[in-house]
Design a protein around this motif. Structure first.
Motif, mmCIF file in Angstrom:
data_model
loop_
_atom_site.group_PDB
_atom_site.id
_atom_site.type_symbol
_atom_site.label_atom_id
_atom_site.label_comp_id
_atom_site.label_asym_id
_atom_site.label_seq_id
_atom_site.Cartn_x
_atom_site.Cartn_y
_atom_site.Cartn_z
ATOM 1 N N ALA A 105 33.021 36.412 37.451
ATOM 2 C CA ALA A 105 34.065 36.533 36.726
ATOM 3 C C ALA A 105 35.288 35.830 37.444
ATOM 4 O O ALA A 105 35.379 35.600 38.487
ATOM 5 N N GLU A 106 36.208 35.148 36.807
ATOM 6 C CA GLU A 106 37.227 34.616 37.135
ATOM 7 C C GLU A 106 38.113 35.782 37.209
ATOM 8 O O GLU A 106 38.398 36.727 36.378
ATOM 9 N N TYR A 107 39.183 35.809 38.410
ATOM 10 C CA TYR A 107 40.162 36.703 38.615
ATOM 11 C C TYR A 107 41.171 36.133 39.650
ATOM 12 O O TYR A 107 40.876 35.016 40.215
ATOM 13 N N GLY A 108 42.440 36.836 39.682
ATOM 14 C CA GLY A 108 43.396 36.454 40.773
ATOM 15 C C GLY A 108 44.718 37.138 40.603
ATOM 16 O O GLY A 108 44.661 38.165 39.698
ATOM 17 N N VAL A 109 45.680 36.699 41.024
ATOM 18 C CA VAL A 109 47.220 37.173 40.983
ATOM 19 C C VAL A 109 48.072 36.211 40.966
ATOM 20 O O VAL A 109 47.986 35.229 41.755
ATOM 21 N N ARG A 110 49.170 36.367 40.259
ATOM 22 C CA ARG A 110 50.555 35.728 40.395
ATOM 23 C C ARG A 110 51.490 36.721 40.901
ATOM 24 O O ARG A 110 51.671 37.677 40.227
ATOM 25 N N SER A 111 52.323 35.923 41.707
ATOM 26 C CA SER A 111 53.248 36.889 42.137
ATOM 27 C C SER A 111 54.574 36.218 42.804
ATOM 28 O O SER A 111 54.319 35.088 43.295
ATOM 29 N N LYS A 112 55.747 36.576 42.366
ATOM 30 C CA LYS A 112 56.991 35.977 43.053
ATOM 31 C C LYS A 112 57.806 37.149 43.664
ATOM 32 O O LYS A 112 58.022 38.364 43.120
ATOM 33 N N MET A 113 58.528 37.050 44.579
ATOM 34 C CA MET A 113 59.285 38.030 45.344
ATOM 35 C C MET A 113 60.451 38.450 44.685
ATOM 36 O O MET A 113 61.172 37.596 43.875
ATOM 37 N N ASN A 114 60.420 39.669 44.438
ATOM 38 C CA ASN A 114 61.505 40.450 43.552
ATOM 39 C C ASN A 114 61.389 40.263 41.978
ATOM 40 O O ASN A 114 62.331 40.581 41.364
ATOM 41 N N GLU A 115 60.270 39.792 41.743
ATOM 42 C CA GLU A 115 60.182 39.767 40.159
ATOM 43 C C GLU A 115 58.823 40.406 39.630
ATOM 44 O O GLU A 115 58.640 40.371 38.656
ATOM 45 N N GLY A 116 58.000 40.643 40.803
ATOM 46 C CA GLY A 116 56.686 41.492 40.384
ATOM 47 C C GLY A 116 55.362 40.612 40.297
ATOM 48 O O GLY A 116 55.603 39.545 40.826
ATOM 49 N N SER A 117 54.236 41.115 40.119
ATOM 50 C CA SER A 117 53.088 40.521 40.197
ATOM 51 C C SER A 117 52.216 40.836 39.081
ATOM 52 O O SER A 117 52.339 41.725 38.119
ATOM 53 N N THR A 118 51.296 39.903 38.601
ATOM 54 C CA THR A 118 50.338 40.088 37.607
ATOM 55 C C THR A 118 48.907 39.522 38.087
ATOM 56 O O THR A 118 48.602 38.735 38.625
ATOM 57 N N PHE A 119 48.306 40.723 38.000
ATOM 58 C CA PHE A 119 46.737 40.765 38.318
ATOM 59 C C PHE A 119 45.875 40.505 37.059
ATOM 60 O O PHE A 119 46.176 41.221 35.946
ATOM 61 N N TRP A 120 44.877 39.786 37.273
ATOM 62 C CA TRP A 120 44.182 39.358 35.855
ATOM 63 C C TRP A 120 42.636 39.118 36.104
ATOM 64 O O TRP A 120 42.260 38.868 37.405
ATOM 65 N N PHE A 121 41.959 39.439 35.161
ATOM 66 C CA PHE A 121 40.561 39.028 35.330
ATOM 67 C C PHE A 121 40.132 38.325 33.703
ATOM 68 O O PHE A 121 40.669 38.696 32.845
ATOM 69 N N GLU A 122 39.024 37.542 33.807
ATOM 70 C CA GLU A 122 38.737 36.856 32.741
ATOM 71 C C GLU A 122 37.125 37.044 32.432
ATOM 72 O O GLU A 122 36.397 36.772 33.548
ATOM 73 N N LEU A 123 36.614 37.135 31.446
ATOM 74 C CA LEU A 123 35.039 37.455 30.863
ATOM 75 C C LEU A 123 34.743 36.558 29.766
ATOM 76 O O LEU A 123 35.803 36.615 28.864
ATOM 77 N N PRO A 124 33.621 36.000 29.791
ATOM 78 C CA PRO A 124 33.403 35.273 28.610
ATOM 79 C C PRO A 124 33.131 36.220 27.327
ATOM 80 O O PRO A 124 32.528 37.418 27.367
ATOM 81 N N LEU A 125 33.507 35.744 25.950
ATOM 82 C CA LEU A 125 33.373 36.557 25.017
ATOM 83 C C LEU A 125 31.786 36.309 24.277
ATOM 84 O O LEU A 125 31.354 35.339 24.688
ATOM 85 N N ILE A 126 31.306 37.557 23.749
ATOM 86 C CA ILE A 126 30.177 37.121 22.924
ATOM 87 C C ILE A 126 30.084 36.357 21.731
ATOM 88 O O ILE A 126 31.224 36.565 20.799
ATOM 89 N N GLN A 127 29.457 35.393 21.750
ATOM 90 C CA GLN A 127 29.673 34.489 20.649
ATOM 91 C C GLN A 127 28.899 34.801 19.411
ATOM 92 O O GLN A 127 27.701 35.061 19.523
ATOM 93 N N LYS A 128 29.557 35.172 18.440
ATOM 94 C CA LYS A 128 28.853 35.474 17.033
ATOM 95 C C LYS A 128 27.986 34.696 16.395
ATOM 96 O O LYS A 128 28.375 33.356 16.595
#
Length: 467
Positions: free
Chosen positions: A444-467
């Motif tokens: 899976a893809e994953y990562g973090v975005r962060s800036k000092m004094n603004e906070g952090s965003t942690f994320w991960f990404e998974l493929p959807l099941i194609q109907k």
């Protein structure tokens, strides 16, 4: 089997090259010079005969003048006869004009039998040079010009090359000496520029296990050596960091184990010695610290198994949006007791194929991390977006944030960005390391975005099941 050092390899290769080069020159000059010279003279008489034949067939007006020019150019003698042995043209004064009629007839008959041309090579016992007899070449060619047969005879002599060979031998001795000196100088220069820097780097690299490698600028004689120096220096730095991380791991694990054990032991002894303290509140402390110990040990075991490749994913189809909705309810206690605000943005459904328990573990670690580092804002945003056949889950806090230089280290075990701004937590400190291992197992893809004094965003990404 012990290998030769680089400086000896350079000496062997260049020495072999020089020996082969000198040997080839000696062979060509000493043994092949005479045969090659003879071959060139034979080629010259044949070329002369062909040129004269073309002149005869084209009815050259001044044939004798043409023969003179051709003979001078190729150092040959030419004689042209008719079928009845009458001389019609040629340049007089050479051996062809001293040749007896019987010998002339013999050459012409051999040419006729041979299909129109005949090459006769013989030595002249009456002429010697430095102990070697003169070699004579006579080439006879029959030309049918329609009215009559013409015979073109071309002669040249091959003088022995003794004097030339002696001169070349003397020159080759000097050439050999010069080549040996030059190869020796090249070996010395290459050893200083290549072998010595690599030898110095290798000697310094022996200290690499201790993380004590220090690059010497004097060894950066060329780009590859510089790159090797930089790589080893980076490896030494990584070893030092790994060693420090190992010490931190031992210290943190020891601390995290000792704290709940101390609490359990202290409360247990207090309840034993003081009958009035044997109450439900103190018993709950012991239970909570036992759970904390269990979480720590389980996390250590999970991380160890994942890194050893002993964890097998149990992949199923499930609704990730529904899973996260259910998990968020577990954190309601933070809203009631600590005034946390959870802002949630989820789609109605997001079907994925993954290990449900492990993805649940990933989300809870992100939530725990966001709560611990939310600072005074006490706000966490949980969002999910569907795009390009994938679902991205993000957990954002508004705490102190993470310095950019520390972002690559946050997935390490027990890495602490800033202990001053973290809340008290019963977590093990291994959360993000476990997240990394789980998501790597899912590709899976994953990562973090962060800036000092603004906070952090942690994320991960998974493929959807194609109907």
């Amino acid at each position: 089997l012990k290998k030769n050092s680089l400086k000896w390899q350079i000496a062997i290769y260049l020495g072999t090259f020089a020996a082969v080069l000198i040997s080839v020159i000696w062979i060509f000059q000493m043994f092949l010079l005479q045969p090659m010279f003879e071959k060139s003279k034979i080629s010259a008489v044949k070329k002369t005969a062909d040129t004269v034949s073309e002149a005869i067939l084209s009815s050259e007006e001044d044939l004798n003048e043409a023969i003179y020019d051709i003979s001078l150019q190729n150092e040959t003698c030419v004689r042209i006869l008719t079928s009845n042995m009458t001389v019609t043209a040629g340049n007089s004064g050479c051996a062809l004009y001293r040749m007896k009629g019987r010998e002339l007839k013999e050459n012409i008959d051999n040419a006729v039998e041979n299909g129109g041309s005949y090459l006769n090579t013989k030595t002249d016992p009456g002429f010697e040079l430095n102990g070697r007899e003169l070699k004579e070449i006579t080439y006879t060619k029959i030309i049918d010009n329609g009215d009559d047969l013409n015979v073109v005879m071309v002669y040249t002599g091959i003088t022995p090359l003794n004097a030339t060979t002696d001169t070349l031998r003397s020159q080759l001795k000097w050439i050999t000496l010069i080549v040996v000196v030059l190869i020796t100088l090249i070996i010395i220069v290459l050893n200083r520029k290549i072998a010595l820097p690599l030898s110095s780097i290798t000697k310094e690299a022996a200290r690499l296990p201790d993380g004590a490698y220090h690059a010497d600028e004097k060894n950066n004689q060329y780009r590859e050596a510089q790159q090797l120096n930089e790589t080893l220096e980076q490896a030494a730095e990584d070893i030092r960091k790994a060693d420090q991380a190992k010490r931190d791991l031992i210290a943190n694990v020891s601390h995290d184990l000792r704290t709940p054990l101390t609490m359990i032991s202290g409360y247990g002894e207090m309840m034993k010695d003081l009958p009035g303290e044997n109450n439900e509140e103190n018993l709950q402390v012991i239970i909570d610290e036992s759970k904390r110990l269990t979480v720590l040990v389980n996390d250590l075991l999970d991380l160890s198994k994942m890194q050893a490749g002993r964890i097998t994913l149990e992949l199923t189809d499930f609704d990730l949006a529904e899973l996260i909705r259910n998990e968020i309810r577990k954190y309601d206690v933070y809203q009631y007791n600590e005034s946390f605000e959870f802002e949630v943005h989820l789609p109605e459904t997001a079907m994925v194929h993954a290990d449900e328990k492990r993805i649940q573990q990933v989300f809870n670690n992100f939530m725990t991390n966001a709560i611990n580092y939310s600072g005074d804002s006490r706000k966490v945003i949980i969002s999910m977006t569907l795009e390009n056949g994938h679902v991205r889950t993000e957990v954002k806090d508004f705490g102190e944030g993470i310095d950019e230089k520390n972002l690559k280290n946050i997935w390490d075990r027990y890495y602490k960005v800033d202990k001053q701004h973290v809340r008290f937590s019963s977590g093990s400190g291994l959360g993000l390391s476990i997240v990394r291992e789980i998501l790597d197992l899912h590709d899976a893809e994953y990562g973090v975005r962060s800036k000092m004094n603004e906070g952090s965003t942690f994320w991960f990404e998974l493929p959807l099941i194609q109907k």
